[in-house]
Design an enzyme around this catalytic site. Sequence first.
Site, PDB file in Angstrom:
ATOM      1  N   LEU A  93      36.858  40.301  28.570  1.00 25.80           N
ATOM      2  CA  LEU A  93      36.946  41.635  29.142  1.00 25.80           C
ATOM      3  C   LEU A  93      37.698  42.506  28.146  1.00 25.80           C
ATOM      4  O   LEU A  93      38.842  42.202  27.790  1.00 25.80           O
ATOM      5  CB  LEU A  93      37.694  41.608  30.468  1.00 25.80           C
ATOM      6  CG  LEU A  93      37.835  42.968  31.154  1.00 25.80           C
ATOM      7  CD1 LEU A  93      36.486  43.456  31.668  1.00 25.80           C
ATOM      8  CD2 LEU A  93      38.845  42.899  32.287  1.00 25.80           C
ATOM      9  N   GLU A 112      40.663  34.734  25.732  1.00 27.48           N
ATOM     10  CA  GLU A 112      41.660  35.679  26.241  1.00 27.48           C
ATOM     11  C   GLU A 112      42.554  34.963  27.243  1.00 27.48           C
ATOM     12  O   GLU A 112      42.432  33.753  27.447  1.00 27.48           O
ATOM     13  CB  GLU A 112      40.974  36.880  26.885  1.00 27.48           C
ATOM     14  CG  GLU A 112      40.039  36.516  28.026  1.00 27.48           C
ATOM     15  CD  GLU A 112      39.250  37.711  28.560  1.00 27.48           C
ATOM     16  OE1 GLU A 112      39.721  38.846  28.408  1.00 27.48           O
ATOM     17  OE2 GLU A 112      38.170  37.489  29.146  1.00 27.48           O
ATOM     18  N   LYS A 116      33.819  43.540  34.736  1.00 26.55           N
ATOM     19  CA  LYS A 116      35.016  43.375  35.560  1.00 26.55           C
ATOM     20  C   LYS A 116      34.571  43.162  37.009  1.00 26.55           C
ATOM     21  O   LYS A 116      34.645  44.063  37.849  1.00 26.55           O
ATOM     22  CB  LYS A 116      35.939  44.585  35.422  1.00 26.55           C
ATOM     23  CG  LYS A 116      37.384  44.309  35.821  1.00 26.55           C
ATOM     24  CD  LYS A 116      38.283  45.466  35.402  1.00 26.55           C
ATOM     25  CE  LYS A 116      39.716  45.266  35.834  1.00 26.55           C
ATOM     26  NZ  LYS A 116      40.396  44.168  35.132  1.00 26.55           N
ATOM     27  N   TYR A 128      35.462  45.913  40.089  1.00 24.80           N
ATOM     28  CA  TYR A 128      36.738  46.537  40.423  1.00 24.80           C
ATOM     29  C   TYR A 128      37.388  47.126  39.187  1.00 24.80           C
ATOM     30  O   TYR A 128      37.000  46.837  38.050  1.00 24.80           O
ATOM     31  CB  TYR A 128      37.676  45.533  41.101  1.00 24.80           C
ATOM     32  CG  TYR A 128      38.361  44.555  40.173  1.00 24.80           C
ATOM     33  CD1 TYR A 128      39.699  44.737  39.790  1.00 24.80           C
ATOM     34  CD2 TYR A 128      37.692  43.448  39.672  1.00 24.80           C
ATOM     35  CE1 TYR A 128      40.333  43.835  38.943  1.00 24.80           C
ATOM     36  CE2 TYR A 128      38.315  42.546  38.843  1.00 24.80           C
ATOM     37  CZ  TYR A 128      39.639  42.737  38.472  1.00 24.80           C
ATOM     38  OH  TYR A 128      40.257  41.846  37.622  1.00 24.80           O
TER      39      TYR A 128
END
Length: 282
Positions: A201, A177, A145, A32
């Site tokens: 990411l 993260e 992702k 996505y």
Amino acid sequence: MELGYYDGQFRDINEKVIPIDERGHQFGDGVYEFIRVYKGTPLALSQHLDRLERSAKALLIELPFSRTDLEKIIEEGIQKSTLEEADIYMQVTRGISPRNHLFPDTKAELSMTIRHPRQMPDEAYEKGISTLLLEDERWANCYIKSLNLLPNILAKQAAASKGCKEAILVKDGYITEGSSSNVFVIKDQILYTTPATKQILCGITRTNVLACAKEEGIQVREQHMTIDFIKQADEAFVTSTSIGILPIARIDEQHLSSTRPIIDKLTNAYQIFREQQVHIQS
């Protein structure tokens, strides 16, 4: 108005259209992208579509539309919605087939929603947010992702249960993260962030904030950071497409300074960057 898109058609946002054998529903077998629209213009669209292509390639999914066609679908969706400010979510799955772990011989499916943007309260930017350190329990390929976000959801929920807006994830003693953001630390006028390995990411906003920092003459270091290091930060913040640059006021029980000169400088630079990009693309 808010819109949905599936099977080549724009639809009412509340229409039920996903087949029971959709592999995104059955396995989370897909990727996505999230794109923010400002003044009718999708910000950093090329960067987002680049990442969509990389994610799909990593999962051996052939996108059902060309880059040009994807751009046209997004543009048409924005126009049909008449929304000047919007959140766009695009999902591409491996397609529709009876449940089987092996790849089916099917065409990938694109779905999309165009909605009013979610807004973080102004107070969060003024005062900063509280964050919670949690063990990073995700898989080894976080650079993709993908639709598989259950560990992120659990981390975000755990943070919320403690009154925090974000979870900061830790793997082998080092910060990776946030549950839905990238993490930055400022120490002695130097901007630090975790390197863009497979463990994180690489956010589009992360990339553009780093570019802004270099333009502003701020020294940047991409290196792994320990828990002690982030708790001793002069300033810290998280970034994502939806929130931009959001200051951190507290990490677990450790309060950070409410004076944030570097964050203020970066926020101003990023705002200028965003306005320039929207002007160029519009």
